[in-house]
Design an enzyme around this catalytic site. Structure first.
Site, short mmCIF file in Angstrom:
data_model
loop_
_atom_site.label_atom_id
_atom_site.label_comp_id
_atom_site.label_asym_id
_atom_site.label_seq_id
_atom_site.Cartn_x
_atom_site.Cartn_y
_atom_site.Cartn_z
N ARG A 77 0.85 -1.19 0.00
CA ARG A 77 0.00 0.00 0.00
C ARG A 77 0.88 1.24 0.00
O ARG A 77 1.89 1.31 0.69
CB ARG A 77 -0.94 0.02 1.22
N GLU A 102 -2.29 7.53 -5.44
CA GLU A 102 -2.49 6.86 -6.72
C GLU A 102 -3.92 6.95 -7.25
O GLU A 102 -4.15 6.70 -8.43
CB GLU A 102 -2.10 5.39 -6.62
N HIS A 144 0.18 -0.44 -9.97
CA HIS A 144 -0.62 -1.35 -9.14
C HIS A 144 -1.03 -2.60 -9.94
O HIS A 144 -2.20 -2.97 -10.01
CB HIS A 144 -1.86 -0.63 -8.61
#
Length: 330
Positions: free
Chosen positions: A234, A263, A295
């Site tokens: 994360r 993000e 991601h």
């Protein structure tokens, strides 16, 4: 059951529709993120499915509950985007994907480590332009190096097993000790020891109030000079501004991240024809010793299939009044 599905990309929609043949839910897709300004879209839907960058805070949950939503299903293992306490108060149940292929993220983290250490992206770009010089591409052998694994759950343990195969010494840091991690030769250590000796630090812990900015100016200053940092967990685990300062002075030898604290406005979008106004991410991608990916660590056929199948199964269990095996009850 009618389900409002937020933040689902085309590849997810296709697979969800295929898997839904066995469940027969009415899936309604919304291109936008769920947040304070979009809760009205979910009105009348008893179930809502979200992803990592949707905002499901107390305000959003209050609106969802008022609109008749009784279940929030996140298509992820992490659930830091959801105020679980507020959901419980409002009578909204929350489910997640507790288990999918841990290999997908762990293997990607190792890939980032190899690419960062051996300067593979730079070499690739050079040779495409006819530059076959080796200056600036030197890395180091992983064998004998110390790798710190922050978070030794399923993903962290798989990552540890892989790097142990390279001949690395593996140190772990976690409030919960894993027998599986210790079985592969991993040893637990205190934060101070890890900071002093780790050549590589890889983050695999969830984002909680306790782990927020676990990598910060203080921990970076105490770390081994030239260490590499990998983050596939994360974005909020890393104080990005502090990491940039550590990169500038050479205290941090390199960083590879698949997640980024801000993000939500960037990842899962094609911004190649726009001006990106996030100065922090622009500074990051300008460093020759930084790799940023969008991601994608989870993104394998096996992992995505399990994620979506588990999500649909949880919704079906809820609709049928069965126990929710993947419910978040904290």
């Amino acid at each position: 059951m009618r389900v409002a599905v937020f933040s689902a990309e085309n590849y997810e929609r296709k697979l969800l529709d295929e898997l839904n043949a066995d469940h027969r839910h009415e899936l309604v897709y919304f291109d936008t993120l769920l947040g304070p300004g979009t809760t009205s879209l979910a009105a009348g839907f008893p179930a809502v499915s979200v992803f990592v960058n949707d905002v499901v805070d107390a305000h959003v949950l209050k609106d969802l509950a008022a609109g008749g939503t009784k279940l929030v299903a996140t298509r992820s293992t992490g659930f830091n985007q959801i105020d679980v306490g507020a959901a419980k108060t409002l009578g909204v149940r929350v489910v997640r994907v507790t288990d999918y292929s841990p290999n997908s993220v762990a293997e990607f983290a190792v890939g980032l480590l190899l690419a960062l250490n051996r300067k593979i992206p730079r070499a690739y770009n050079r040779t495409r332009e006819g530059n076959f010089a080796l200056d600036g591409l030197m890395g180091f052998d992983l064998v004998g190096r110390t790798v710190a694994v922050i978070g030794t759950g399923k993903i962290g343990t798989v990552f540890a097993r892989i790097v142990a195969g390279f001949g690395c010494k593996v140190l772990g840091f976690d409030v919960h000790h894993s027998p599986e991690f210790e079985k592969i030769g991993g040893c637990y250590a205190e934060a101070e020891e890890i900071q002093a000796v780790a050549d590589v630090i890889s983050l695999h812990c969830p984002l909680t109030p306790q782990t927020y900015h676990i990598v910060n100016a203080r921990t970076l200053a105490r770390g081994k000079s030239g260490a590499l940092l990998i983050n596939t967990s994360r974005g909020g685990l890393v104080d990005t501004e502090a990491a940039i300062e550590a990169l500038k002075c050479g205290q941090l030898g390199g960083m590879a991240i698949d997640v980024y604290e801000q993000e939500a406005g960037l990842f899962f979008k094609d911004l190649s024809n726009t001006v990106i106004t996030d100065d922090v991410i622009q500074r990051l991608v300008s460093f020759p010793n930084v790799i940023v990916t969008g991601h994608q660590a989870f993104f394998t056929r096996e992992a995505l299939g399990t994620i979506l199948a588990t999500t649909l199964a949880s919704i079906s269990d809820f609709a049928a009044g069965r126990p929710l095996a993947n419910e978040i009850t904290m």
